[in-house]
Motif scaffolding. Structure first.
Motif, PDB file in Angstrom:
ATOM      1  N   SER A  91       0.822  -1.211   0.000  1.00  0.00           N
ATOM      2  CA  SER A  91       0.000   0.000   0.000  1.00  0.00           C
ATOM      3  C   SER A  91       0.860   1.266   0.000  1.00  0.00           C
ATOM      4  O   SER A  91       2.082   1.227   0.205  1.00  0.00           O
ATOM      5  N   GLN A  93       1.077   3.288   2.202  1.00  0.00           N
ATOM      6  CA  GLN A  93       1.684   3.500   3.521  1.00  0.00           C
ATOM      7  C   GLN A  93       3.176   3.191   3.484  1.00  0.00           C
ATOM      8  O   GLN A  93       3.951   3.726   4.276  1.00  0.00           O
ATOM      9  N   THR A 133      -3.712   2.281   2.790  1.00  0.00           N
ATOM     10  CA  THR A 133      -3.135   1.494   3.880  1.00  0.00           C
ATOM     11  C   THR A 133      -3.600   0.046   3.689  1.00  0.00           C
ATOM     12  O   THR A 133      -4.381  -0.253   2.778  1.00  0.00           O
TER      13      THR A 133
END
Length: 374
Positions: A91, A93, A133
């Motif tokens: 992701s 993130q 995320t």
């Protein structure tokens, strides 16, 4: 007309730590080789674009060689364009990963890291929903409904995640509306996350992983060749094989009169296919002590032929009678142990689980005795 390939969940760099020997390395290399197989199919069928709907990498921190070698393989044929979407395993993130990728990607690779329209070619627009995320907590495709595109454009969606189920438990917020294609006017919604190919509706599909990595889906690796004749046309979708390894669960459902060894032989793949096969053999039902021992011997004999072969007999009941115990020993300590185990197995006062443990212990003792009998 626009033609492209839809794939997802390559999970490059997956470690396969539950296996031993050289198998983890072989499985990792098979995943890397998928890139070339996708590109070859695209070139052969006039597909200019390959959409990867998330989880291209297995972790947020793939090894440098995994990342660099994947990009080098994609760069090999500059006429084919790759679009890489962040999934839940890789992701946004993982900011360091995507910063590094931006600095390394060749010109024919697009990183779909922002929810904005991308013109793939004149009259064809891609709307992507990158995973922010691992669990974003909302439907990331919702923005597509109001996304502006030129009149008459073919609108293609690209997303990664679960489609909302039709059960009463509908509380999850990070699932994709099953009618997103209709709501957003998408000619096709390319999804990733589910490792088995799945059609949600004529305009919405999961491609499945191109190289299986588990027994759950029990189907070959494949990707999808998608042809769109126009904005309102029904997509023409053709699955094509991509996997080099086969993961199969084979089931032996036995009654006492069956010959388990003979049935086993009819289920397993031919000799030349075994090196690329990972097989889980699940035996259920009931069988005699002698037949169970013969089955174990048959499985042990062919196991080296396979990439992996596992035998699960947890739900296989073993029938034995006093006459079977003569083949363990006529007298002495072994016979006393066998008699005791048989008594435990047949004792209705004992819990079912304990009786099954006694039966399996008796089966093992029987097998040992046959192995050492001249």
């Amino acid at each position: 007309m626009f033609r492209f390939i839809h794939s997802s969940d390559l999970h490059l760099g997956k470690r396969f730590g539950s296996f031993s020997g050289d198998l983890p390395g072989r499985l990792r290399e098979a995943r890397h080789s998928v890139i070339n197989r996708l590109a070859e199919h695209a070139a052969q069928h006039g597909a200019s674009t390959i959409l990867l709907a998330g989880d291209t990498f297995d972790t947020e921190t793939p090894a440098p060689e995994v990342r660099r070698q994947a990009l080098a393989e994609m760069q090999h044929d500059a006429s084919i364009r790759w679009v890489i979407l962040p999934g839940n395993h890789d992701s946004l993130q993982a900011s360091q990963l995507w910063t590094t990728l931006r600095a390394e990607v060749p010109e024919n690779v697009i990183l779909a890291t922002e929810p904005r329209p991308i013109e793939l070619t004149q009259g064809v627009t891609l709307l992507q929903a990158p995973c922010t995320t691992r669990r974003p907590g909302r439907d990331l495709t919702e923005w597509m409904d109001d996304a502006p595109t030129p009149d008459g454009s073919i609108r293609i969606g690209l997303a990664h995640g679960a489609v909302r189920s039709f059960s009463e438990d509908d509380n999850a917020l990070d699932v994709i509306a099953p009618d997103r294609a209709r709501r957003a006017g998408l000619s096709y919604l390319a999804l990733g996350d589910w490792h088995g190919g799945l059609e949600i509706d004529p305009h919405t599909r999961y491609s499945g992983t191109p190289e299986p990595d588990r027994f759950k889906h029990d189907r070959p690796g494949e990707a999808l060749l998608v042809t769109l004749e126009g904005p309102s046309s029904v997509p023409e979708v053709t699955p094509f094989a991509t996997g080099s390894f086969a993961w199969r669960t084979l089931r032996l459902e036995l009654v006492e009169s069956d010959d388990p060894s003979a049935m086993f032989q009819t289920l397993i793949p031919e000799s030349r296919a075994r090196r690329q096969a990972l097989v889980r053999m699940v035996a259920t039902g009931r069988t005699r002590l002698e037949a169970r021992t013969a089955l174990t011997a048959a499985i042990k004999h062919v196991t080296p032929d396979f990439a992996f072969l596992d035998f699960d007999d947890n739900d296989l009941a073993i029938e034995c009678e006093p006459s079977d115990l003569i083949r363990i020993d006529r007298a002495g300590a072994l016979r006393e142990a066998a008699d005791m185990l048989l008594a435990e197995a047949d004792n209705p006062a004992r819990p079912t689980q304990e009786r099954e443990i006694a039966r399996k212990a008796l089966a093992r003792l029987y097998a040992y005795a046959q192995a050492v009998t001249p």
